[in-house]
Design a protein around this motif. Structure first.
Motif, PDB file in Angstrom:
ATOM      1  N   ASP A 204     -17.517   8.982 -17.476  1.00  0.00           N
ATOM      2  CA  ASP A 204     -18.844   9.180 -17.722  1.00  0.00           C
ATOM      3  C   ASP A 204     -19.159  10.133 -16.584  1.00  0.00           C
ATOM      4  O   ASP A 204     -19.124  10.067 -15.586  1.00  0.00           O
ATOM      5  CB  ASP A 204     -19.587   7.676 -17.593  1.00  0.00           C
ATOM      6  N   PRO A 205     -19.704  11.505 -17.001  1.00  0.00           N
ATOM      7  CA  PRO A 205     -20.465  12.340 -15.959  1.00  0.00           C
ATOM      8  C   PRO A 205     -21.369  11.982 -15.344  1.00  0.00           C
ATOM      9  O   PRO A 205     -21.633  12.525 -14.263  1.00  0.00           O
ATOM     10  CB  PRO A 205     -20.440  13.822 -16.814  1.00  0.00           C
ATOM     11  N   VAL A 206     -21.980  11.193 -15.866  1.00  0.00           N
ATOM     12  CA  VAL A 206     -23.507  10.560 -14.982  1.00  0.00           C
ATOM     13  C   VAL A 206     -23.221   9.865 -14.291  1.00  0.00           C
ATOM     14  O   VAL A 206     -23.437   9.773 -12.848  1.00  0.00           O
ATOM     15  CB  VAL A 206     -24.230   9.807 -15.925  1.00  0.00           C
ATOM     16  N   VAL A 207     -22.041   8.667 -14.169  1.00  0.00           N
ATOM     17  CA  VAL A 207     -21.849   7.924 -13.194  1.00  0.00           C
ATOM     18  C   VAL A 207     -20.979   8.898 -12.001  1.00  0.00           C
ATOM     19  O   VAL A 207     -21.256   8.856 -10.968  1.00  0.00           O
ATOM     20  CB  VAL A 207     -20.599   7.044 -13.812  1.00  0.00           C
ATOM     21  N   ARG A 208     -20.189   9.688 -12.143  1.00  0.00           N
ATOM     22  CA  ARG A 208     -19.560  10.619 -11.258  1.00  0.00           C
ATOM     23  C   ARG A 208     -20.443  11.554 -10.635  1.00  0.00           C
ATOM     24  O   ARG A 208     -20.535  11.553  -9.421  1.00  0.00           O
ATOM     25  CB  ARG A 208     -18.646  11.669 -12.140  1.00  0.00           C
TER      26      ARG A 208
ATOM     27  N   VAL B 288     -23.931  10.876  -9.927  1.00  0.00           N
ATOM     28  CA  VAL B 288     -24.484   9.839  -9.188  1.00  0.00           C
ATOM     29  C   VAL B 288     -23.639   9.509  -7.972  1.00  0.00           C
ATOM     30  O   VAL B 288     -24.266   9.521  -6.686  1.00  0.00           O
ATOM     31  CB  VAL B 288     -25.190   8.739  -9.717  1.00  0.00           C
ATOM     32  N   VAL B 289     -22.331   9.074  -8.191  1.00  0.00           N
ATOM     33  CA  VAL B 289     -21.621   8.626  -7.083  1.00  0.00           C
ATOM     34  C   VAL B 289     -21.186   9.696  -6.105  1.00  0.00           C
ATOM     35  O   VAL B 289     -21.418   9.688  -4.639  1.00  0.00           O
ATOM     36  CB  VAL B 289     -20.500   8.139  -7.604  1.00  0.00           C
ATOM     37  N   ARG B 290     -21.098  11.028  -6.693  1.00  0.00           N
ATOM     38  CA  ARG B 290     -20.960  12.080  -5.811  1.00  0.00           C
ATOM     39  C   ARG B 290     -22.000  12.188  -4.786  1.00  0.00           C
ATOM     40  O   ARG B 290     -21.959  12.553  -3.580  1.00  0.00           O
ATOM     41  CB  ARG B 290     -20.442  13.267  -6.587  1.00  0.00           C
ATOM     42  N   ARG B 291     -23.283  12.303  -5.289  1.00  0.00           N
ATOM     43  CA  ARG B 291     -24.509  12.509  -4.424  1.00  0.00           C
ATOM     44  C   ARG B 291     -24.593  11.632  -3.301  1.00  0.00           C
ATOM     45  O   ARG B 291     -24.829  12.044  -2.072  1.00  0.00           O
ATOM     46  CB  ARG B 291     -25.739  12.358  -5.288  1.00  0.00           C
ATOM     47  N   TYR B 292     -24.388  10.276  -3.619  1.00  0.00           N
ATOM     48  CA  TYR B 292     -24.305   9.248  -2.595  1.00  0.00           C
ATOM     49  C   TYR B 292     -23.180   9.586  -1.518  1.00  0.00           C
ATOM     50  O   TYR B 292     -23.583   9.308  -0.507  1.00  0.00           O
ATOM     51  CB  TYR B 292     -24.373   7.905  -3.105  1.00  0.00           C
TER      52      TYR B 292
ATOM     53  N   GLU C 293     -13.619  14.954  -8.327  1.00  0.00           N
ATOM     54  CA  GLU C 293     -14.013  14.279  -9.467  1.00  0.00           C
ATOM     55  C   GLU C 293     -13.005  14.680 -10.786  1.00  0.00           C
ATOM     56  O   GLU C 293     -12.368  15.594 -10.788  1.00  0.00           O
ATOM     57  CB  GLU C 293     -15.593  14.745 -10.151  1.00  0.00           C
ATOM     58  N   THR C 294     -12.471  13.421 -11.450  1.00  0.00           N
ATOM     59  CA  THR C 294     -11.710  13.493 -12.539  1.00  0.00           C
ATOM     60  C   THR C 294     -12.257  12.499 -13.733  1.00  0.00           C
ATOM     61  O   THR C 294     -13.080  11.898 -13.116  1.00  0.00           O
ATOM     62  CB  THR C 294     -10.334  12.937 -12.433  1.00  0.00           C
ATOM     63  N   SER C 295     -11.786  12.963 -14.969  1.00  0.00           N
ATOM     64  CA  SER C 295     -12.470  12.378 -16.045  1.00  0.00           C
ATOM     65  C   SER C 295     -11.477  11.501 -16.758  1.00  0.00           C
ATOM     66  O   SER C 295     -11.917  11.010 -17.794  1.00  0.00           O
ATOM     67  CB  SER C 295     -13.217  13.126 -16.793  1.00  0.00           C
ATOM     68  N   ASP C 296     -10.239  11.655 -16.645  1.00  0.00           N
ATOM     69  CA  ASP C 296      -9.157  11.028 -17.410  1.00  0.00           C
ATOM     70  C   ASP C 296      -7.994  10.484 -16.624  1.00  0.00           C
ATOM     71  O   ASP C 296      -7.910  11.075 -15.647  1.00  0.00           O
ATOM     72  CB  ASP C 296      -8.730  11.454 -18.792  1.00  0.00           C
TER      73      ASP C 296
ATOM     74  N   SER D 286     -25.251  -0.599  -8.019  1.00  0.00           N
ATOM     75  CA  SER D 286     -25.781   0.213  -7.237  1.00  0.00           C
ATOM     76  C   SER D 286     -25.149   1.218  -6.406  1.00  0.00           C
ATOM     77  O   SER D 286     -24.013   0.958  -6.034  1.00  0.00           O
ATOM     78  CB  SER D 286     -26.455  -0.599  -6.162  1.00  0.00           C
ATOM     79  N   PRO D 287     -25.228   2.596  -6.660  1.00  0.00           N
ATOM     80  CA  PRO D 287     -24.568   3.578  -6.189  1.00  0.00           C
ATOM     81  C   PRO D 287     -24.509   3.240  -4.560  1.00  0.00           C
ATOM     82  O   PRO D 287     -23.379   3.570  -3.833  1.00  0.00           O
ATOM     83  CB  PRO D 287     -25.369   5.038  -6.355  1.00  0.00           C
ATOM     84  N   ARG D 288     -25.506   2.997  -3.840  1.00  0.00           N
ATOM     85  CA  ARG D 288     -25.479   2.621  -2.521  1.00  0.00           C
ATOM     86  C   ARG D 288     -24.660   1.553  -2.215  1.00  0.00           C
ATOM     87  O   ARG D 288     -23.975   1.607  -1.176  1.00  0.00           O
ATOM     88  CB  ARG D 288     -26.990   2.201  -2.002  1.00  0.00           C
TER      89      ARG D 288
END
Length: 234
Positions: A11-15, A17-21, A31-34, A107-109
């Motif tokens: 899920d690119p959205v999950v990646r 958000v997590v990356r930002r935090y 990041e990888t997707s598979d 929660s990403p945090r």
């Protein structure tokens, strides 16, 4: 040294958000997707911690965890992302060797705090190399090494901390709730996390382990009045 974190999720959205935090905490994120692209990054051993989604295209997070634990760098910290309510996935993931898990939605945090906690345990500040011993087991806190019957044993960060706690408090019985609080720092959570880690420690230490189960109460290192299995010990 800047720590490098692998975030693997389809899920690119999950990646994102997590990356930002994680980047706010000064970490570098890959990041990888598979499964195949994640396996390639893991094989290069260029990361300090992996966050793996259990349900991404195969090989999934659990298969990748098993591969890391049986590979040349078995102590790489791993946090799994699992679906809410999928207890079997969490247990299987812990049995495969994951250090921690976070359930979706999350929660990403909270995930960022879990990442920081596991990194601290896996890469502690230099300290006096305190030695803890229990019969045939020797643990050195500073170098984070373990010998069982004179032979080195590879432990994950959580396994090491659990063993260190038990050796430092020998013959004292701790419930799973207490161990979850003392070792993981969680005020609540899945008690099977402790059960799985105890079983993994017993297996890795072999005949040298002295982790006993006190029926209906919990676990201790070195007690005679115990049974061998923890059927619901809490």
């Amino acid at each position: 040294m800047v720590m490098r974190i692998l975030v693997a999720d389809d899920d690119p959205v999950v990646r994102e958000v997590v990356r930002r935090y994680l980047e706010r905490d000064g970490l570098t994120v890959i990041e990888t997707s598979d499964g195949p692209s994640t396996a390639a990054v893991l094989a290069r051993n260029e990361i300090d911690l992996a966050v793996l989604d259990v349900m991404m295209p195969p090989p999934d997070g659990i298969d990748l965890t098993r591969a890391v634990r049986s590979g040349p760098h078995p102590d790489m910290p791993i946090i799994l992302l699992t679906a809410l309510g999928e207890e079997d996935d969490r247990v299987i993931g812990l049995q495969a060797g994951a250090d921690d898990y976070v359930t979706k939605p999350f929660s990403p945090r909270e995930l960022a705090l879990r990442v920081a906690s596991v990194l601290r345990r896996a890469h502690p500040a230099p300290a006096v190399d305190e030695v803890l011993r229990g019969d045939q087991v020797e643990l050195r806190r500073g170098s984070r090494t373990v010998l069982a019957a004179g032979k080195p044993v590879e432990l994950t960060a959580r396994e090491f901390d659990l063993l260190a706690f038990l050796l430092a408090n020998q013959q004292r019985v701790y419930s799973r709730s207490e161990l979850l609080s003392e070792v993981w720092g969680w005020s609540f959570g899945d008690l099977s996390t402790v059960t799985v880690h105890i079983k993994r420690l017993r297996a890795k230490l072999g005949a040298a382990h002295r982790i006993e189960t006190v029926w209906g109460r919990g676990y201790a290192w070195g007690r005679a009045d115990s049974t061998e299995e923890a059927n619901g010990a809490d």
